[in-house]
Design a protein around this motif. Structure first.
Motif, PDB file in Angstrom:
ATOM      1  N   LEU A 275       0.829  -1.201   0.000  1.00 53.62           N
ATOM      2  CA  LEU A 275       0.000   0.000   0.000  1.00 53.62           C
ATOM      3  C   LEU A 275       0.864   1.252   0.000  1.00 53.62           C
ATOM      4  CD1 LEU A 275      -2.759   1.306   0.145  1.00 53.62           C
ATOM      5  CD2 LEU A 275      -2.679   1.112   2.624  1.00 53.62           C
ATOM      6  N   ALA A 276       1.912   1.204   0.799  1.00 56.61           N
ATOM      7  CA  ALA A 276       2.813   2.355   0.847  1.00 56.61           C
ATOM      8  C   ALA A 276       3.458   2.568  -0.520  1.00 56.61           C
ATOM      9  CB  ALA A 276       3.874   2.147   1.921  1.00 56.61           C
ATOM     10  N   LYS A 277       3.811   1.470  -1.170  1.00 63.03           N
ATOM     11  CA  LYS A 277       4.425   1.593  -2.488  1.00 63.03           C
ATOM     12  C   LYS A 277       3.456   2.197  -3.472  1.00 63.03           C
ATOM     13  CE  LYS A 277       7.639  -2.252  -2.325  1.00 63.03           C
ATOM     14  NZ  LYS A 277       7.964  -3.566  -2.869  1.00 63.03           N
ATOM     15  N   MET A 278       2.201   1.739  -3.409  1.00 60.47           N
ATOM     16  CA  MET A 278       1.229   2.258  -4.358  1.00 60.47           C
ATOM     17  C   MET A 278       1.027   3.753  -4.155  1.00 60.47           C
ATOM     18  SD  MET A 278      -1.477  -0.773  -5.095  1.00 60.47           S
ATOM     19  CE  MET A 278      -2.732   0.061  -4.300  1.00 60.47           C
ATOM     20  N   LEU A 279       0.961   4.177  -2.903  1.00 62.50           N
ATOM     21  CA  LEU A 279       0.795   5.601  -2.651  1.00 62.50           C
ATOM     22  C   LEU A 279       2.022   6.378  -3.115  1.00 62.50           C
ATOM     23  CD1 LEU A 279      -0.903   5.316   0.808  1.00 62.50           C
ATOM     24  CD2 LEU A 279      -1.894   6.368  -1.196  1.00 62.50           C
ATOM     25  N   PHE A 280       3.180   5.803  -2.908  1.00 61.32           N
ATOM     26  CA  PHE A 280       4.392   6.474  -3.362  1.00 61.32           C
ATOM     27  C   PHE A 280       4.397   6.615  -4.876  1.00 61.32           C
ATOM     28  CE2 PHE A 280       8.551   7.917  -3.839  1.00 61.32           C
ATOM     29  CZ  PHE A 280       9.310   7.070  -4.620  1.00 61.32           C
ATOM     30  N   PHE A 281       3.991   5.552  -5.576  1.00 58.06           N
ATOM     31  CA  PHE A 281       3.982   5.613  -7.025  1.00 58.06           C
ATOM     32  C   PHE A 281       2.958   6.598  -7.540  1.00 58.06           C
ATOM     33  CE2 PHE A 281       7.230   2.867  -7.605  1.00 58.06           C
ATOM     34  CZ  PHE A 281       7.029   1.570  -7.214  1.00 58.06           C
ATOM     35  N   LEU A 282       1.818   6.650  -6.866  1.00 57.38           N
ATOM     36  CA  LEU A 282       0.809   7.630  -7.267  1.00 57.38           C
ATOM     37  C   LEU A 282       1.368   9.035  -7.141  1.00 57.38           C
ATOM     38  CD1 LEU A 282      -2.102   8.216  -8.091  1.00 57.38           C
ATOM     39  CD2 LEU A 282      -2.690   8.268  -5.686  1.00 57.38           C
ATOM     40  N   SER A 283       2.042   9.275  -6.033  1.00 54.65           N
ATOM     41  CA  SER A 283       2.633  10.578  -5.808  1.00 54.65           C
ATOM     42  C   SER A 283       3.680  10.882  -6.873  1.00 54.65           C
ATOM     43  CB  SER A 283       3.252  10.579  -4.411  1.00 54.65           C
ATOM     44  OG  SER A 283       4.098  11.671  -4.244  1.00 54.65           O
ATOM     45  N   LEU A 284       4.468   9.881  -7.222  1.00 52.36           N
ATOM     46  CA  LEU A 284       5.482  10.036  -8.258  1.00 52.36           C
ATOM     47  C   LEU A 284       4.844  10.382  -9.590  1.00 52.36           C
ATOM     48  CD1 LEU A 284       8.515   9.647  -8.617  1.00 52.36           C
ATOM     49  CD2 LEU A 284       8.093   7.282  -9.185  1.00 52.36           C
ATOM     50  N   PHE A 285       3.776   9.684  -9.905  1.00 50.63           N
ATOM     51  CA  PHE A 285       3.100   9.925 -11.183  1.00 50.63           C
ATOM     52  C   PHE A 285       2.562  11.340 -11.256  1.00 50.63           C
ATOM     53  CE2 PHE A 285       1.008   8.763 -15.006  1.00 50.63           C
ATOM     54  CZ  PHE A 285      -0.201   9.417 -15.004  1.00 50.63           C
ATOM     55  N   ILE A 286       1.919  11.775 -10.181  1.00 54.68           N
ATOM     56  CA  ILE A 286       1.359  13.131 -10.200  1.00 54.68           C
ATOM     57  C   ILE A 286       2.472  14.163 -10.280  1.00 54.68           C
ATOM     58  CG2 ILE A 286      -0.061  14.770  -8.945  1.00 54.68           C
ATOM     59  CD1 ILE A 286      -1.613  12.539  -7.792  1.00 54.68           C
ATOM     60  N   PHE A 287       3.583  13.885  -9.627  1.00 54.25           N
ATOM     61  CA  PHE A 287       4.711  14.800  -9.703  1.00 54.25           C
ATOM     62  C   PHE A 287       5.206  14.941 -11.129  1.00 54.25           C
ATOM     63  CE2 PHE A 287       8.414  17.062  -8.628  1.00 54.25           C
ATOM     64  CZ  PHE A 287       9.488  16.491  -9.273  1.00 54.25           C
ATOM     65  N   ILE A 288       5.390  13.799 -11.795  1.00 45.88           N
ATOM     66  CA  ILE A 288       5.860  13.849 -13.178  1.00 45.88           C
ATOM     67  C   ILE A 288       4.844  14.578 -14.040  1.00 45.88           C
ATOM     68  CG2 ILE A 288       6.511  12.480 -15.178  1.00 45.88           C
ATOM     69  CD1 ILE A 288       7.346  10.278 -13.359  1.00 45.88           C
ATOM     70  N   SER A 289       3.579  14.309 -13.773  1.00 45.00           N
ATOM     71  CA  SER A 289       2.534  14.947 -14.569  1.00 45.00           C
ATOM     72  C   SER A 289       2.552  16.461 -14.384  1.00 45.00           C
ATOM     73  CB  SER A 289       1.196  14.347 -14.143  1.00 45.00           C
ATOM     74  OG  SER A 289       0.156  15.117 -14.606  1.00 45.00           O
ATOM     75  N   LEU A 290       2.782  16.924 -13.168  1.00 42.62           N
ATOM     76  CA  LEU A 290       2.827  18.369 -12.938  1.00 42.62           C
ATOM     77  C   LEU A 290       4.072  18.982 -13.547  1.00 42.62           C
ATOM     78  CD1 LEU A 290       1.579  18.921  -9.315  1.00 42.62           C
ATOM     79  CD2 LEU A 290       0.590  19.813 -11.383  1.00 42.62           C
ATOM     80  N   VAL A 291       5.177  18.271 -13.435  1.00 41.86           N
ATOM     81  CA  VAL A 291       6.431  18.811 -13.930  1.00 41.86           C
ATOM     82  C   VAL A 291       6.404  18.920 -15.452  1.00 41.86           C
ATOM     83  CG1 VAL A 291       8.777  18.019 -14.352  1.00 41.86           C
ATOM     84  CG2 VAL A 291       7.982  18.314 -12.054  1.00 41.86           C
ATOM     85  N   CYS A 292       5.620  18.030 -16.089  1.00 45.05           N
ATOM     86  CA  CYS A 292       5.532  18.094 -17.545  1.00 45.05           C
ATOM     87  C   CYS A 292       4.617  19.199 -18.014  1.00 45.05           C
ATOM     88  CB  CYS A 292       4.993  16.770 -18.101  1.00 45.05           C
ATOM     89  SG  CYS A 292       6.160  15.442 -17.956  1.00 45.05           S
ATOM     90  N   ARG A 293       4.030  19.933 -17.104  1.00 42.29           N
ATOM     91  CA  ARG A 293       3.119  20.991 -17.490  1.00 42.29           C
ATOM     92  C   ARG A 293       3.610  22.319 -16.954  1.00 42.29           C
ATOM     93  NH1 ARG A 293      -1.839  19.548 -19.247  1.00 42.29           N
ATOM     94  NH2 ARG A 293      -1.683  17.362 -19.757  1.00 42.29           N
ATOM     95  N   PRO A 294       4.657  22.850 -17.494  1.00 45.34           N
ATOM     96  CA  PRO A 294       5.178  24.097 -16.948  1.00 45.34           C
ATOM     97  C   PRO A 294       4.198  25.248 -17.087  1.00 45.34           C
ATOM     98  CG  PRO A 294       6.266  23.538 -19.003  1.00 45.34           C
ATOM     99  CD  PRO A 294       5.432  22.373 -18.649  1.00 45.34           C
ATOM    100  N   ASN A 295       3.286  25.139 -18.054  1.00 45.26           N
ATOM    101  CA  ASN A 295       2.336  26.230 -18.238  1.00 45.26           C
ATOM    102  C   ASN A 295       1.509  26.487 -17.004  1.00 45.26           C
ATOM    103  OD1 ASN A 295       3.084  26.586 -20.844  1.00 45.26           O
ATOM    104  ND2 ASN A 295       1.619  25.105 -21.629  1.00 45.26           N
TER     105      ASN A 295
END
Lengths: 368, 639
Positions: free
Chosen positions: A264-284
């Protein structure tokens, strides 16, 4: 009425000479003229606690890093911790003074749909300080007492806010939901971590489930981006980083509760990672807010610190190169951003104290 | 009758460019030539009234030209034809005074396209307006003119109103360039529109005037069509049916080039067939169904068929991307079709899952990374769009087809876990679960801001079953056993399946489309999940359920195959004109304005006509010139 008051206050500001020192290191505020003090107090709002949040979370990160890798000098960690302590104490005092002198401003903040979330920030910072304290042991009485002192405000705010979501018509979640609402979730999760450090598993689980259930609701609501919700001011775009701070904190809390970095901790960590990458890819998304310095920039720092903390725990569990790489990247990113924002604050200290008309302030209309 | 009354010519041109001048003088003469025009019009092929040639009319006006060009008309043809075919041009101009045939709409709008009947072309006084107005206004002219509308009403051909912006079509029957008609009309959709044709242009000089228009063409193609446009113009559970009174930019009475009719939802066929391959493999190898003695060659046959299918479909679609990039772009911005962009990658994952044991038992791990990489890129884009708000936020665009975006995560997790990977599958499972939750809640809410959920049931609802069934299998593979988490997901899937299956009556009478293949894979997925469940919970009841579900899935696929074959070879309409990508980028005219115009025309008298003609040149900077003219006409009447 109000319109009459405002000019009065503005005159105040024009007369003063604001002292160009960083408020954080402002230990001789008492020596300054009362007029300066008043202006500083009136422009202070709970959002300034982001500074102490960042400092305290950095301290926690350094504590864990020092704990794992003994080659890092612990003197740096101690220095950071004391710095965080001083900042937090001074900010708390100043906010207390503000409550005394400008109670109506504080009340307005409390009623504002974004501002109310930052009232959790002092408690979160104190809890983080507690958890990263080098000298206090988790099972000591002092720790427990302090824990309860810091958690009671969280619980009261929870009852008020969460209850409003589905009972008070003007404050339904569909209208009030905004990215800053995730701070309440983070508060519960940090409390959960603190409780489990003390060994109180049930209490920790209680805080965790409270946080997670409300996180679920907020996550879905925010993702839907229902029209009709209030618009989020552009200067507060850095607050979007909270999107990945919440699952990262949840992962940390669960790691602490269950003892290992399980699935569960891993899944939450990965979710957080995914959202981070998604935000970083949107500099606008954050481009507009980068134009002028603002205290909201501190909101960049602590989510990354939480993610770095999480990646440290992950790397501890999964000992492969990819995980260590992630840990290294996020920790360095966190330290760099923290230092960067600190330098920018020092450079723009005047602007820090000025009442920012764009950022919501206590006298600004609620429907901004 | 009405038609006759409506056949007033409202044309005033005072163009300027040299070409036009020539035309205008002849216009005067043109009135006499009206009959000739009629003849031409009545020509069965003459759908394109020469007067539609925008070139001559606005000719001088780059503005008007560009407005026409905005649809990427093949300008040089017009011009070349203009120069060559003077008689045509002046026919164009005919602001035909009296229609001799009911088909002809006297109101020729030099910039409008033909109606489906094609006979009408009217040039309105608006051409004058063209002079003074910026392109945007002029193009709104196309739409806002009531002409086309009531023209179409009169026609009653179908409910679709087209605007033929590609004037070059007019020359079809009149010029030897007829063979190029199709090309010109579809130019806006071609990737390198006109470049090849320009090389074949007879008049090299005609390339020049085109240059300024070229930019405008590019401008239009570079803008993404707002999602509201799709919702306004289309309806139906798959947003494929054109609403009445919507115009499309391609002619609907002709069959478009094959590639333009080839939607991305064809990849649904790959999904359906490859999931069948997996099912037969599981049937042959799993415990609970060993008693059936299913041979493995079925799986092998199906697998090879699906490989061939994927290669073919992908190759054709690749051709479409290369040749008709604009059409692909429009599909990408379509709120339903965007989800089908995940389908090729999901099919590849299915192929990897269903690979016959005799060919390969252990797939290399880098293959998984390779397959998931495009997935993660596409996901970052789409989920980011959901989250960052704007016009494509989830509360606006949520529809059952979004499940395709989410189920890919679970399939990837399943494949990775069966390959032995550990962290990667958990990553995709977590991301898929979080977004599935959001999507599930949003769809269940049936938010009022969300229009795309069909009121009646449609096979697309079966996609609800896909995510939980694949999630249960993925979780079982990740954790190693079919434990509580998997069972919870599995039961949710089965519940949804049955609640849809008992409403089978509601599925009748829905138009077949190729995307239905995509809706069969959830049934297959549920069947496979049941087999996995039966492996753990061993009882005759579960075995029975396995058999039933597999039988249903096979029957459905078989029926779909038969239907597809019938549509392909007997009815020959497997690939109908893809109206969804041809919607125009301008909002359709308001109803009231149309009716006003209609009433105006009904009551028109010669005085009105004169007034109209008088006032058409007065100008306005209003966007709706016709309305202004009408207004003035009314004023003059009342005065």
């Amino acid at each position: 009425m109000r319109s009459l008051e405002i000019p009065g206050q503005e005159i105040h500001i024009e007369i003063d000479n604001p002292i160009p020192r960083r408020k954080k290191r402002n230990t001789n505020l008492a020596d300054a003229e009362p007029i300066v003090l008043m202006s500083v107090l009136s422009s202070l709002h709970a959002g300034y606690f982001r500074i102490s949040l960042s400092l305290c979370s950095q301290a926690l990160l350094w504590k864990i890093m020092v704990h794992l890798h003994s080659e890092i000098p612990s003197a740096a960690f101690h220095f950071l911790w004391y710095l965080a302590l001083v900042t937090q104490v001074s900010l708390c005092f100043m906010y207390a003074f503000k409550c005394v002198f400008f109670f109506d401003l504080v009340k307005e903040e409390f009623v504002h749909y974004i501002g109310v979330n930052y009232l959790y920030a002092p408690s979160i910072s104190c809890l983080l300080l507690l958890q990263s304290a080098p000298m206090i042991k988790p099972h000591s009485v002092l720790y427990q007492t302090l824990f309860w002192i810091f958690t009671v405000p969280i619980l009261t705010l929870d009852t008020k806010l969460y209850g409003q979501w589905f009972t008070t018509e003007k404050r339904f979640l569909s209208i009030m939901a905004n990215p800053a609402s995730q701070i309440s979730v983070i508060a519960n999760l940090v409390a959960a971590r603190g409780a489990s450090e003390m060994g109180w598993k049930e209490c920790a689980l209680c805080f965790f489930s409270l946080g997670m259930v409300h996180y679920l609701v907020i996550f879905v609501t925010l993702y839907q981006r229902l029209p009709g919700g209030n618009n989020f001011p552009t200067t507060l775009r850095p607050v979007f980083f909270l999107f990945f701070a919440a699952p990262a904190t949840a992962s940390l809390a669960w790691n602490s509760i269950s003892g290992t970095f399980d699935i569960l901790a891993k899944m939450l960590f990965f979710l957080s990672l995914f959202i981070f990458i998604s935000l970083v890819c949107r500099p606008n998304l954050v481009k507009k807010s980068i134009k002028r310095f603002n205290v909201a920039w501190w909101a960049y720092s602590f989510p990354i610190t939480f993610l770095a903390l999480d990646s440290v725990q992950y790397a501890q569990e999964v000992k492969d190169h990819f995980a260590s790489g992630l840990m290294f990247i996020f920790s360095s990113m966190s330290v760099l951003i923290f230092l960067g924002v600190m330098l920018l604050t020092a450079a723009n200290s005047k602007r820090l104290l000025r009442r920012d008309p764009v950022l919501w302030s206590a006298t600004a209309p609620k429907d901004k | 009758m009405e038609e006759k009354t409506l056949n007033y010519v409202i044309q005033v041109e005072e163009e300027l460019p040299t070409l036009l001048r020539r035309v205008t003088t002849e216009e005067m003469v043109g009135f006499d030539n009206y009959n000739e025009n009629n003849l031409l019009f009545t020509h069965p092929i003459s759908r394109f009234h020469p007067s539609h040639a925008s070139t001559p009319t606005s000719n001088g006006q780059e503005v008007s030209r560009s407005s026409i060009e905005s649809m990427e008309d093949h300008h040089n043809y017009n011009e070349s034809h203009d120069k060559e075919t003077l008689p045509w041009t002046h026919q164009r101009k005919p602001s035909i005074s009296m229609p001799t045939s009911p088909n002809i709409l006297m109101i020729s709008d030099p910039t409008t396209s033909l109606s489906s009947d094609n006979n009408i072309s009217g040039s309105t006084g608006k051409s004058v307006k063209f002079l003074s107005q910026p392109m945007a206004k002029v193009s709104s002219l196309y739409i806002e003119t009531g002409n086309d509308e009531h023209d179409h009403d009169r026609r009653r051909h179908d409910n679709h109103h087209h605007q033929q912006h590609h004037q070059s079509g007019q020359f079809q029957n009149q010029n030897p360039a007829m063979h190029k008609l199709k090309d010109n009309r579809y130019n806006s959709f071609k990737t390198w529109s006109g470049k090849l044709e320009r090389q074949f242009t007879r008049k090299p000089a005609s390339v020049e005037p085109e240059a300024p228009n070229r930019d405008k063409q590019n401008m239009n193609t570079n803008e993404a069509m707002p999602v509201d446009r799709y919702y306004d113009a289309l309806e139906g559970p798959e947003l494929e049916t054109l609403r009445p009174q919507e115009e499309i930019v391609l002619p609907n009475d002709k069959k478009w080039p094959f590639l333009l009719r080839y939607p991305i939802s064809t990849f649904g066929m790959c999904l359906g067939v490859s999931s069948q391959a997996i099912m037969w493999k599981t049937l042959a190898t799993a415990e609970p169904t060993k008693f059936l003695h299913v041979p493995l060659w079925i799986n092998m046959g199906l697998w090879f068929i699906s490989v061939a299918l994927i290669l073919t479909i992908a190759a054709i679609y690749l051709l479409k991307i290369i040749l008709y990039f604009e059409a692909v772009r429009r599909e990408y911005y379509h709120p339903i079709r965007i989800n089908f962009f995940f389908a090729p990658f999901i099919s590849l994952l299915f192929l990897a899952l269903g690979v016959p044991p005799s060919i390969m038992t252990d797939l290399p791990q880098f293959l998984w990374y390779l397959l998931m990489f495009p997935f993660i890129c596409l996901e970052l884009k789409i989920y980011g769009q959901w989250m960052s708000g704007g016009q494509r936020r989830l509360s606006r665009v949520a529809n059952p087809t979004n499940h395709l975006s989410v189920v890919g995560n679970f399939v990837g997790a399943l494949l990775g876990a069966s390959m032995g990977l550990r962290e990667g599958p958990i990553f995709f499972y977590a991301v898929g679960m979080a977004h599935y939750l959001v999507l599930f809640v949003t769809l269940y809410q049936r938010l009022p801001t969300n229009e795309t959920l069909p009121k009646e049931l449609h096979p697309v609802f079966f996609l609800f079953v896909a995510a939980p069934s694949v999630a249960s299998m993925a979780w079982a593979k990740i954790t190693g056993s079919f434990d509580y988490g998997s069972k919870v997901c599995y039961f949710i899937a089965i519940f949804l399946y049955f609640s849809l299956a008992v409403r089978i009556n509601f599925f009748r009478g829905i138009k077949f489309s190729l995307s239905w293949w995509a809706y069969t894979f959830p049934m297959t997925g549920a069947a496979i999940a049941t087999i996995r469940y039966a492996t753990v919970v061993k009882s005759s009841m579960t075995q029975f359920m396995c058999v039933i579900l597999c039988a249903i899935a096979t029957l459905v696929v078989f029926a779909l195959l038969v239907t597809t074959i019938i549509h392909a070879f007997v009815l020959r309409e497997l690939f109908p004109n893809d109206l969804a990508i041809a919607i125009s980028n301008r909002p359709r005219p308001k109803q009231n304005s149309q009716h006003r115009w209609l009433d105006q025309l009904r009551n028109v008298s010669s005085e009105n006509i004169e007034n109209y003609l008088k006032f058409t040149d007065s100008n306005s900077s209003q966007s709706n010139d016709l309305e202004a003219a009408n207004g003035k006409t009314q004023e003059s009447d009342s005065a």
